[in-house]
Motif scaffolding. Structure first.
Motif, mmCIF file in Angstrom:
data_model
loop_
_atom_site.group_PDB
_atom_site.id
_atom_site.type_symbol
_atom_site.label_atom_id
_atom_site.label_comp_id
_atom_site.label_asym_id
_atom_site.label_seq_id
_atom_site.Cartn_x
_atom_site.Cartn_y
_atom_site.Cartn_z
ATOM 1 N N ASP A 1 -12.521 37.505 55.202
ATOM 2 C CA ASP A 1 -12.079 38.510 56.059
ATOM 3 C C ASP A 1 -11.287 39.078 56.116
ATOM 4 O O ASP A 1 -10.341 40.280 56.139
ATOM 5 N N LEU A 2 -10.016 38.523 56.368
ATOM 6 C CA LEU A 2 -8.570 38.518 57.110
ATOM 7 C C LEU A 2 -7.631 38.876 56.001
ATOM 8 O O LEU A 2 -7.681 39.545 55.732
ATOM 9 N N GLY A 3 -8.054 37.952 54.403
ATOM 10 C CA GLY A 3 -7.493 39.105 53.427
ATOM 11 C C GLY A 3 -8.080 40.426 53.075
ATOM 12 O O GLY A 3 -6.952 40.974 52.699
ATOM 13 N N VAL A 4 -9.035 41.135 53.363
ATOM 14 C CA VAL A 4 -9.467 42.211 53.416
ATOM 15 C C VAL A 4 -8.491 43.421 54.455
ATOM 16 O O VAL A 4 -7.936 44.237 54.042
ATOM 17 N N LYS A 5 -8.989 42.688 55.928
ATOM 18 C CA LYS A 5 -7.771 43.032 56.560
ATOM 19 C C LYS A 5 -6.222 43.838 56.412
ATOM 20 O O LYS A 5 -5.850 44.397 56.352
ATOM 21 N N GLU A 6 -5.562 42.535 55.459
ATOM 22 C CA GLU A 6 -4.407 42.561 54.876
ATOM 23 C C GLU A 6 -4.609 43.440 53.725
ATOM 24 O O GLU A 6 -3.533 43.465 53.431
ATOM 25 N N HIS B 1 -10.040 37.019 45.726
ATOM 26 C CA HIS B 1 -9.169 38.041 46.777
ATOM 27 C C HIS B 1 -8.279 38.283 45.221
ATOM 28 O O HIS B 1 -7.868 38.470 44.477
ATOM 29 N N ASP B 2 -8.855 39.647 44.578
ATOM 30 C CA ASP B 2 -7.623 40.500 43.800
ATOM 31 C C ASP B 2 -6.945 40.770 44.241
ATOM 32 O O ASP B 2 -7.015 41.993 45.519
ATOM 33 N N ALA B 3 -5.872 41.768 44.450
ATOM 34 C CA ALA B 3 -4.724 42.061 43.740
ATOM 35 C C ALA B 3 -3.482 42.233 45.462
ATOM 36 O O ALA B 3 -3.824 42.793 46.402
ATOM 37 N N ALA B 4 -4.201 40.592 45.536
ATOM 38 C CA ALA B 4 -3.820 40.348 46.748
ATOM 39 C C ALA B 4 -1.309 40.327 46.890
ATOM 40 O O ALA B 4 -1.423 41.169 45.634
ATOM 41 N N ARG B 5 -1.076 40.397 47.955
ATOM 42 C CA ARG B 5 0.296 39.957 47.894
ATOM 43 C C ARG B 5 0.654 39.218 48.463
ATOM 44 O O ARG B 5 0.238 37.539 49.555
ATOM 45 N N ASP C 1 2.592 37.548 50.225
ATOM 46 C CA ASP C 1 3.241 37.539 52.362
ATOM 47 C C ASP C 1 2.229 37.766 52.632
ATOM 48 O O ASP C 1 2.139 37.457 54.197
ATOM 49 N N MET C 2 1.234 37.606 51.941
ATOM 50 C CA MET C 2 -0.371 37.877 52.848
ATOM 51 C C MET C 2 -0.805 36.348 53.581
ATOM 52 O O MET C 2 -0.447 34.833 52.884
ATOM 53 N N ARG C 3 -1.605 35.752 54.404
ATOM 54 C CA ARG C 3 -1.798 34.466 54.989
ATOM 55 C C ARG C 3 -3.201 34.013 53.700
ATOM 56 O O ARG C 3 -2.566 32.711 53.846
ATOM 57 N N ILE C 4 -3.763 34.807 52.894
ATOM 58 C CA ILE C 4 -4.228 34.096 52.571
ATOM 59 C C ILE C 4 -3.741 33.648 50.824
ATOM 60 O O ILE C 4 -4.567 32.777 50.041
#
Length: 192
Positions: free
Chosen positions: A52-57, A82-86, A88-91
């Protein structure tokens, strides 16, 4: 997982296909199961909070992301992408300890090296490429205790295993590990 922008979408689709076809959830005694339950409800809830955190980020769940096999009473979580993450995200920066892969795009070798090393961890890495010159440059530059090239999770008792940064201190296996079990003493004698 760092993926070059030119192949990221195709890679995510392929990982999702493999997850659907080859990683069925189930009890470990079920011969067809490839992924079992998490150890306890609290662990499962923690993994689901990270999803859920990944989506919020700002990341996108490309596959999975939900509790599964609820009727069994087990604490199963679908394999999740989780796709297209950065970076700096916690995930991307914290250890989830669940069936979650975080895909972060990069656009050059320098960008990939910078992102791979921008973490407090450094246990292991894998480089997948057809270009062996790039594989050697990347494996030398990535700050990890083990780097596999076009492979993953290969091991031998003859080679040391351990990480850099907050992924370990010292090495297990191999003659290098023997020092951990030794006490060394130096005695100096002056003869006249």
């Amino acid at each position: 997982m760092l993926a070059h922008g030119s192949i990221r979408e195709a890679l995510v689709r392929k990982i999702a296909e493999v997850q659907k076809a080859q990683i069925p959830l189930g009890h470990p005694f079920d011969a067809g199961a490839q992924l079992g339950a998490l150890i306890e409800e609290r662990h499962m809830e923690r993994v689901l909070r990270y999803i859920d955190l990944g989506v919020k980020e700002g990341a996108h769940v490309a596959h999975g992301g939900k509790r599964a096999l609820v009727e069994t009473g087990g604490f199963y979580v679908e394999p999740t992408i989780h796709d297209a993450a950065r970076n700096d995200m916690r995930i991307a920066q914290e250890e989830i300890f669940g069936p979650v892969v975080v895909v972060i795009p990069f656009d050059s070798e320098a960008d990939a090296i910078e992102k791979a090393n921008a973490t407090i961890y450094g246990l292991a890495a894998a480089v997948w490429t057809r270009d062996m010159n790039a594989a050697h440059r990347l494996s030398r530059s990535i700050r990890a205790g083990t780097v596999w090239i076009n492979a993953f999770d290969r091991s031998s008792l003859a080679t040391p295993f351990g990480g850099f940064k907050q992924s370990g201190f010292g090495r297990d296996r191999s003659p290098h590990a023997i020092d951990k079990y030794m006490d060394f003493k130096t005695i100096w004698i002056h003869y006249r």
